[in-house]
Scaffold this motif. Sequence first.
Motif, PDB file in Angstrom:
ATOM      1  N   ARG A  63       0.820  -1.213   0.000  1.00  0.00           N
ATOM      2  CA  ARG A  63       0.000   0.000   0.000  1.00  0.00           C
ATOM      3  C   ARG A  63       0.853   1.262   0.000  1.00  0.00           C
ATOM      4  N   ASP A  64       1.936   1.279   0.764  1.00  0.00           N
ATOM      5  CA  ASP A  64       2.811   2.440   0.879  1.00  0.00           C
ATOM      6  C   ASP A  64       4.208   2.085   0.394  1.00  0.00           C
ATOM      7  N   PRO A  65       5.020   3.084   0.053  1.00  0.00           N
ATOM      8  CA  PRO A  65       6.364   2.812  -0.484  1.00  0.00           C
ATOM      9  C   PRO A  65       7.212   2.004   0.498  1.00  0.00           C
ATOM     10  N   PRO A  66       8.072   1.123  -0.010  1.00  0.00           N
ATOM     11  CA  PRO A  66       8.931   0.327   0.871  1.00  0.00           C
ATOM     12  C   PRO A  66      10.073   1.146   1.453  1.00  0.00           C
ATOM     13  N   HIS A  67      10.624   0.670   2.538  1.00  0.00           N
ATOM     14  CA  HIS A  67      11.812   1.271   3.131  1.00  0.00           C
ATOM     15  C   HIS A  67      12.978   1.104   2.157  1.00  0.00           C
ATOM     16  N   PRO A  68      13.919   2.061   2.112  1.00  0.00           N
ATOM     17  CA  PRO A  68      15.067   1.927   1.200  1.00  0.00           C
ATOM     18  C   PRO A  68      15.866   0.650   1.383  1.00  0.00           C
ATOM     19  N   GLN A  69      15.861   0.080   2.585  1.00  0.00           N
ATOM     20  CA  GLN A  69      16.617  -1.150   2.832  1.00  0.00           C
ATOM     21  C   GLN A  69      15.750  -2.408   2.777  1.00  0.00           C
ATOM     22  N   ALA A  70      14.497  -2.245   2.394  1.00  0.00           N
ATOM     23  CA  ALA A  70      13.636  -3.426   2.265  1.00  0.00           C
ATOM     24  C   ALA A  70      14.093  -4.257   1.074  1.00  0.00           C
ATOM     25  N   PRO A  71      14.070  -5.565   1.184  1.00  0.00           N
ATOM     26  CA  PRO A  71      14.536  -6.415   0.084  1.00  0.00           C
ATOM     27  C   PRO A  71      13.511  -6.488  -1.046  1.00  0.00           C
ATOM     28  N   GLU A  72      13.995  -6.769  -2.231  1.00  0.00           N
ATOM     29  CA  GLU A  72      13.096  -7.052  -3.342  1.00  0.00           C
ATOM     30  C   GLU A  72      12.603  -8.488  -3.193  1.00  0.00           C
ATOM     31  N   LEU A  73      11.305  -8.647  -3.233  1.00  0.00           N
ATOM     32  CA  LEU A  73      10.712  -9.966  -3.007  1.00  0.00           C
ATOM     33  C   LEU A  73      10.088 -10.474  -4.299  1.00  0.00           C
ATOM     34  N   LYS A  74      10.540 -11.627  -4.743  1.00  0.00           N
ATOM     35  CA  LYS A  74       9.961 -12.230  -5.939  1.00  0.00           C
ATOM     36  C   LYS A  74      10.070 -13.744  -5.830  1.00  0.00           C
ATOM     37  N   PRO A  75       9.073 -14.463  -6.351  1.00  0.00           N
ATOM     38  CA  PRO A  75       9.089 -15.925  -6.237  1.00  0.00           C
ATOM     39  C   PRO A  75      10.142 -16.564  -7.129  1.00  0.00           C
ATOM     40  N   ASP A  76      10.616 -17.736  -6.706  1.00  0.00           N
ATOM     41  CA  ASP A  76      11.523 -18.508  -7.550  1.00  0.00           C
ATOM     42  C   ASP A  76      10.717 -19.265  -8.599  1.00  0.00           C
ATOM     43  N   ASP A  77      11.368 -20.133  -9.335  1.00  0.00           N
ATOM     44  CA  ASP A  77      10.693 -20.834 -10.426  1.00  0.00           C
ATOM     45  C   ASP A  77       9.574 -21.757  -9.940  1.00  0.00           C
ATOM     46  N   ASP A  78       9.606 -22.106  -8.653  1.00  0.00           N
ATOM     47  CA  ASP A  78       8.573 -22.978  -8.099  1.00  0.00           C
ATOM     48  C   ASP A  78       7.493 -22.215  -7.338  1.00  0.00           C
ATOM     49  N   GLY A  79       7.569 -20.894  -7.362  1.00  0.00           N
ATOM     50  CA  GLY A  79       6.543 -20.082  -6.716  1.00  0.00           C
ATOM     51  C   GLY A  79       6.787 -19.765  -5.255  1.00  0.00           C
ATOM     52  N   TRP A  80       8.004 -20.036  -4.757  1.00  0.00           N
ATOM     53  CA  TRP A  80       8.338 -19.762  -3.363  1.00  0.00           C
ATOM     54  C   TRP A  80       9.110 -18.458  -3.251  1.00  0.00           C
ATOM     55  N   ILE A  81       8.793 -17.686  -2.234  1.00  0.00           N
ATOM     56  CA  ILE A  81       9.502 -16.426  -1.988  1.00  0.00           C
ATOM     57  C   ILE A  81      10.447 -16.618  -0.806  1.00  0.00           C
ATOM     58  N   TRP A  82      11.734 -16.460  -1.075  1.00  0.00           N
ATOM     59  CA  TRP A  82      12.760 -16.556  -0.041  1.00  0.00           C
ATOM     60  C   TRP A  82      13.238 -15.147   0.317  1.00  0.00           C
ATOM     61  N   LEU A  83      13.672 -14.977   1.543  1.00  0.00           N
ATOM     62  CA  LEU A  83      14.252 -13.704   1.962  1.00  0.00           C
ATOM     63  C   LEU A  83      15.761 -13.760   1.747  1.00  0.00           C
ATOM     64  N   PRO A  84      16.340 -12.792   1.040  1.00  0.00           N
ATOM     65  CA  PRO A  84      17.797 -12.797   0.872  1.00  0.00           C
ATOM     66  C   PRO A  84      18.502 -12.804   2.225  1.00  0.00           C
ATOM     67  N   THR A  85      19.598 -13.518   2.305  1.00  0.00           N
ATOM     68  CA  THR A  85      20.283 -13.684   3.580  1.00  0.00           C
ATOM     69  C   THR A  85      20.625 -12.350   4.236  1.00  0.00           C
ATOM     70  N   ASN A  86      21.076 -11.385   3.456  1.00  0.00           N
ATOM     71  CA  ASN A  86      21.475 -10.104   4.046  1.00  0.00           C
ATOM     72  C   ASN A  86      20.287  -9.288   4.549  1.00  0.00           C
ATOM     73  N   ALA A  87      19.074  -9.675   4.161  1.00  0.00           N
ATOM     74  CA  ALA A  87      17.889  -8.913   4.569  1.00  0.00           C
ATOM     75  C   ALA A  87      17.533  -9.119   6.032  1.00  0.00           C
ATOM     76  N   PHE A  88      18.015 -10.198   6.646  1.00  0.00           N
ATOM     77  CA  PHE A  88      17.686 -10.418   8.051  1.00  0.00           C
ATOM     78  C   PHE A  88      18.307  -9.332   8.931  1.00  0.00           C
ATOM     79  N   ALA A  89      19.506  -8.903   8.605  1.00  0.00           N
ATOM     80  CA  ALA A  89      20.132  -7.818   9.349  1.00  0.00           C
ATOM     81  C   ALA A  89      19.684  -6.451   8.850  1.00  0.00           C
ATOM     82  N   ALA A  90      19.466  -6.320   7.558  1.00  0.00           N
ATOM     83  CA  ALA A  90      19.152  -5.017   6.971  1.00  0.00           C
ATOM     84  C   ALA A  90      17.713  -4.584   7.219  1.00  0.00           C
ATOM     85  N   ALA A  91      16.771  -5.552   7.256  1.00  0.00           N
ATOM     86  CA  ALA A  91      15.363  -5.158   7.298  1.00  0.00           C
ATOM     87  C   ALA A  91      14.500  -6.013   8.217  1.00  0.00           C
ATOM     88  N   PHE A  92      14.719  -7.310   8.255  1.00  0.00           N
ATOM     89  CA  PHE A  92      13.832  -8.204   8.998  1.00  0.00           C
ATOM     90  C   PHE A  92      13.982  -8.017  10.506  1.00  0.00           C
TER      91      PHE A  92
END
Length: 250
Positions: free
Chosen positions: A124-153
């Motif tokens: 609904r609102d713009p993402p934080h500058p450090q929010a990760p880009e989220l997109k599904p893999d070829d099987d339809g699963w969305i994983w969180l990039p490893t560096n996103a746990f410290a940067a955003a999660f």
Amino acid sequence: MPPGAGAAGSLAFWVVQPSSATQPTVVLVHGAWADGSSWARVISGLQQAGIDVTAAPIPLTTLDDDVNAVKRAIDRTDGAVVLAGHAYAGGVIGAVSHPRVKALVYVAALAPDEGETVADVFYRDPPHPQAPELKPDDDGWIWLPTNAFAAAFAPQATAEEHAVLAAVQRPIAAACIQQPVPRPGWKDLPTWYLAAEEDRMINPATQKFMADRMTARTRTDKLDHTPLITRPQAVIDIVTEAVHSALPSR
């Protein structure tokens, strides 16, 4: 009459022993990229306060699958239930229809209205500058990039906690956030919202919009996206308030 009930000491025991039916059980629901252990510190705190608690394992496969998993967890309890959900799980707890649910608690969580999807409110609102880009893999699963746990999660967590979170993460199927929800429970139940002012995953402005729309009893603090890990006492406090509200009148 129970054996020994005629003795004063035994009679006192029978009188003061609480009925489990009068004590609400808290059912905790984890969000994406996590599992029930993400609530570990909250579970310990609630148990120390004498509150029954269980964590519902949801498969993160479809919204319906996740809702059904929560219902199964509720069916293993007795008496009134307070549902608490983190992040994506806000959409899940809102979609759970169960007669023993008496209150809802949203922890930096998404709260779609009837006909909306989780993605609708997430974006609904713009993402934080450090929010990760989220997109599904070829099987339809969305994983969180490893560096996103410290940067955003969980930026307020320790480096050791970041490593564990990344190692145990569970992906979420894209289908979970694309299904319109039914009439949410927050339209009919007492609702609490813990808003995270320093959340880099769900825009704090979005959280305020959802909490206001629900007319939730709202607490706001300088929390990151995962206060259940980084500030568990804030979560324990708001869940405990909801539990006390669900106690039957005497």
